[in-house]
Each structure stands twice: as C-alpha cells, then as structure tokens.
Design a protein around this motif. Structure first.
Motif, PDB file in Angstrom:
ATOM      1  N   PHE A  47       6.533  -0.905  10.333  1.00  0.00           N
ATOM      2  CA  PHE A  47       6.168  -1.465   9.034  1.00  0.00           C
ATOM      3  C   PHE A  47       4.657  -1.598   8.945  1.00  0.00           C
ATOM      4  O   PHE A  47       4.007  -2.130   9.850  1.00  0.00           O
ATOM      5  N   ASP A  48       4.110  -1.079   7.865  1.00  0.00           N
ATOM      6  CA  ASP A  48       2.687  -1.238   7.557  1.00  0.00           C
ATOM      7  C   ASP A  48       2.540  -1.017   6.060  1.00  0.00           C
ATOM      8  O   ASP A  48       2.890   0.058   5.558  1.00  0.00           O
ATOM      9  N   PRO A  49       2.044  -2.023   5.322  1.00  0.00           N
ATOM     10  CA  PRO A  49       1.978  -1.898   3.870  1.00  0.00           C
ATOM     11  C   PRO A  49       0.854  -0.986   3.363  1.00  0.00           C
ATOM     12  O   PRO A  49       0.803  -0.690   2.166  1.00  0.00           O
ATOM     13  N   GLU A  74      -1.296   2.114   2.239  1.00  0.00           N
ATOM     14  CA  GLU A  74      -0.938   3.400   1.647  1.00  0.00           C
ATOM     15  C   GLU A  74      -1.196   4.531   2.652  1.00  0.00           C
ATOM     16  O   GLU A  74      -2.245   4.590   3.284  1.00  0.00           O
ATOM     17  N   GLU A  86       2.630   5.827   6.947  1.00  0.00           N
ATOM     18  CA  GLU A  86       3.642   6.640   7.636  1.00  0.00           C
ATOM     19  C   GLU A  86       3.099   8.028   7.964  1.00  0.00           C
ATOM     20  O   GLU A  86       3.315   8.541   9.072  1.00  0.00           O
ATOM     21  N   THR A 106      11.666   5.226  12.217  1.00  0.00           N
ATOM     22  CA  THR A 106      11.990   4.926  10.824  1.00  0.00           C
ATOM     23  C   THR A 106      10.966   3.954  10.267  1.00  0.00           C
ATOM     24  O   THR A 106      10.646   2.951  10.912  1.00  0.00           O
ATOM     25  N   PHE A 107      10.445   4.256   9.090  1.00  0.00           N
ATOM     26  CA  PHE A 107       9.541   3.332   8.396  1.00  0.00           C
ATOM     27  C   PHE A 107      10.331   2.514   7.392  1.00  0.00           C
ATOM     28  O   PHE A 107      11.216   3.039   6.702  1.00  0.00           O
ATOM     29  N   MET A 108      10.004   1.226   7.329  1.00  0.00           N
ATOM     30  CA  MET A 108      10.658   0.334   6.381  1.00  0.00           C
ATOM     31  C   MET A 108       9.651  -0.175   5.358  1.00  0.00           C
ATOM     32  O   MET A 108       8.447  -0.262   5.640  1.00  0.00           O
ATOM     33  N   ASP A 109      10.155  -0.550   4.187  1.00  0.00           N
ATOM     34  CA  ASP A 109       9.295  -0.989   3.089  1.00  0.00           C
ATOM     35  C   ASP A 109       8.941  -2.472   3.162  1.00  0.00           C
ATOM     36  O   ASP A 109       7.992  -2.918   2.523  1.00  0.00           O
ATOM     37  N   THR A 110       9.730  -3.239   3.924  1.00  0.00           N
ATOM     38  CA  THR A 110       9.484  -4.676   4.010  1.00  0.00           C
ATOM     39  C   THR A 110       9.482  -5.116   5.467  1.00  0.00           C
ATOM     40  O   THR A 110      10.156  -4.512   6.317  1.00  0.00           O
TER      41      THR A 110
END
Length: 315
Positions: free
Chosen positions: A30-32, A34, A37, A66-70
């Motif tokens: 997870f990393d917000p 932009e 990923e 897997t990248f997650m949005d939260t």
C-alpha cells in the motif's frame, strides 16, 4: 508467516518487497502516491537478476505481489506488516496507529525507521506490545542485516517471533538490547560520515579520495571482521590487550571532530560535484547494478568465511 504487507513503497519498502517475494511469500503493498505500483514493479524487475544469482526460494513469483487501494484492506490479512513511510515522527505514528487498528490480533508490526526510538513510535497504539523497530539496510533485498529494537511496551515474545521470521527469510537479525537514537549501525555510519565531511570541507581530501581510503583500506577488512576484531588483529599475538595498551592513548588526541561541519552551500557543492565527477558517465542505475553484482559476490565470500555468524543479540 506467509502473508506480509508493506506500507510505503519507496527505496526501502520496495527492497523489502523484492526480498519477501524472492523468499516465496505473498506480499500486499500500500502506498497512496501516484504511480507507486508502477515504480515498485520496475524496482523488482531491476533487483530480480541479483536475487536469482543469490538463489530464489521454491514457488517464487513476482505475480504474488498485490497492491491495495486502502491501508485497511492491505493489512487486514497480513501476518507481518512492515511500515516504511518517510522519517517524520508524527506521520509514522499516525500510520502505525492505523495499521494497529486494522491488523488482525495475532499480526506483528515492524518499522523501518532509521533513528526514531520504538517507545516513541508506540505512543497512541492500542496494542503497542506487538510493535518493534525492524531497521534494514539498502539494498534490503541483498544486505542481510536487520536491527530489531523493542520499545518499553514491546512483548519479548514478539521480539523472538520477529527474530525467527527474519532468519526464515535469510536475514541476520541483530537484537538491540537498549533503544537509542539511530540504533547501532547508523550511529557508526554517521560518525564516519561526519568525519568524511570535515575532511572534504577542510580541503584534506576530495570525495573520491575519501571513498578510495575506505574501499581499498578499512572497508575491505570491515566486510569480513568489523572494527573490533580488526583491531584485535592489530595487537599481534596478544590481540586487543596489546592494541589498547599501544594505541589506546591516541584516542585522546584531537584527530577527529565529533560534530558535523556546517553544511554550507560551498560544502554541499563540493560534495555534489565530487560525487558527480567520480561517477562520470555512469547513471545511478548503472552504479546500482555494479553495486549489486559486487554485493552478491561479496556475500558469498562472507558466508564462506563466517558461515555461523551469530547476530542474535547485542550486549
């Protein structure tokens, strides 16, 4: 522990991801930011040839990332969570509290902080007993050392669980018995870095000359033995006893300067231009590739000569 989460995917976070994947683990990230990923997958591709040369575990696949949005979704199923957000105390504490809130009860949490004490980072966590510092070294996917530091509320069983986990992914966990700003390895590197800046600032040596002094001198010895055993050999047959008798008084001489010099614009430019001139036409990516090739060969040598090195505790 088979499922891990990495929160924060900068240089260190991506290094952790590459190591975890190479050890056959499922990784959630997870990393917000932009484009995080894309940068992570590029970093993994860049590291993979070195990892292949070192040897991959069974069942390894880069597709197990897997990248997650939260952050909630990222940590919910993880057995181990590694936090790597920027080195700002309040930001780290906020992120760690969020991780702690959403992680399953049996999960343990580590922070890559290079200098903040774990007792400080535990403040505000509902379950501080499952938190500790797990400070690695760049590139994380090759360098095996990880400093484990517990805070005043950390459960001893969690430290042991972390120690066993890092050993299982072929790292050399060093349990630090007393928390201190900067832990152990960074304090040693910081002392050398300060003195190096003084030598450049005072016109004693260029950046390239300082690097050469380490590469062709102390650095070669330190890769095998470290400073104490190196000086033990300097004492001849009587070892450290004779070394301290002969050279101990020199420690009182004003050879070194413990405080860093003022980082003036002139000094910054001297350091920057020196490094750029030394690098020549080589890009940072070129230098990283050379570094990785060197480290793979060097690690093979270290393991050949010190196959049972014990870093389980610092007394």
């Amino acid at each position: 522990m088979k499922k891990v989460t990495v929160v924060g995917t900068g240089v260190i976070g991506n290094g952790w991801i590459a190591r975890f994947l190479a050890q056959g683990l499922d990784v959630i990230a997870f990393d917000p930011a932009e484009g995080a990923e894309k940068r992570t997958r590029q970093a993994i591709d860049h590291a993979w040839s070195s990892l292949e040369e070192r040897g991959l575990a069974e069942g390894v696949s880069k597709d197990r990332l897997t990248f997650m949005d939260t952050i909630e979704g990222a940590v919910r199923e993880a057995d181990y969570i590694q936090e790597n957000v920027p080195e700002r105390e309040e930001l780290k504490k906020s992120v760690l509290q969020s991780i702690d809130e959403h992680a399953k009860p049996e999960a343990i949490i580590g922070s890559s902080t290079s200098g903040i004490k774990p007792t400080i980072l535990q403040e505000g966590m509902a379950h501080p007993e499952r938190f500790f510092v797990a400070h690695p070294f760049n590139p994380v996917y090759l360098l095996p050392l990880v400093e484990i530091v517990g805070g005043q509320d950390t459960d001893a069983a969690v430290i042991e669980k972390g120690h066993q986990f890092f050993e299982s992914i072929e790292m050399k966990p060093l349990i630090i018995q007393k928390e201190v700003d900067g832990h152990v390895a960074d304090r040693l590197m910081e002392a050398l870095w300060r003195e190096a800046l003084h030598l450049v600032n005072d016109g004693v040596a260029t950046t390239e000359e300082v690097d050469a002094a380490i590469v062709y001198g102390a650095g070669l010895r330190w890769a095998q033995m470290g400073p104490f055993l190196t000086f033990h050999l300097a004492g001849g047959e009587q070892g450290m006893r004779h070394m301290l008798e002969q050279f101990g008084p020199a420690l009182k001489l004003p050879w070194t300067k413990l405080e860093a010099p003022e980082l003036t614009d002139e000094l910054k430019e001297r350091v920057i231009s020196g490094c750029e001139n030394h690098a020549g036409d080589q890009t940072v990516a070129d230098l990283e590739q050379k570094r990785n090739e060197f480290l793979v060969k060097l690690l093979d040598l270290v393991e050949e000569y010190w196959p049972e090195t014990n870093t389980s505790a610092a007394k």
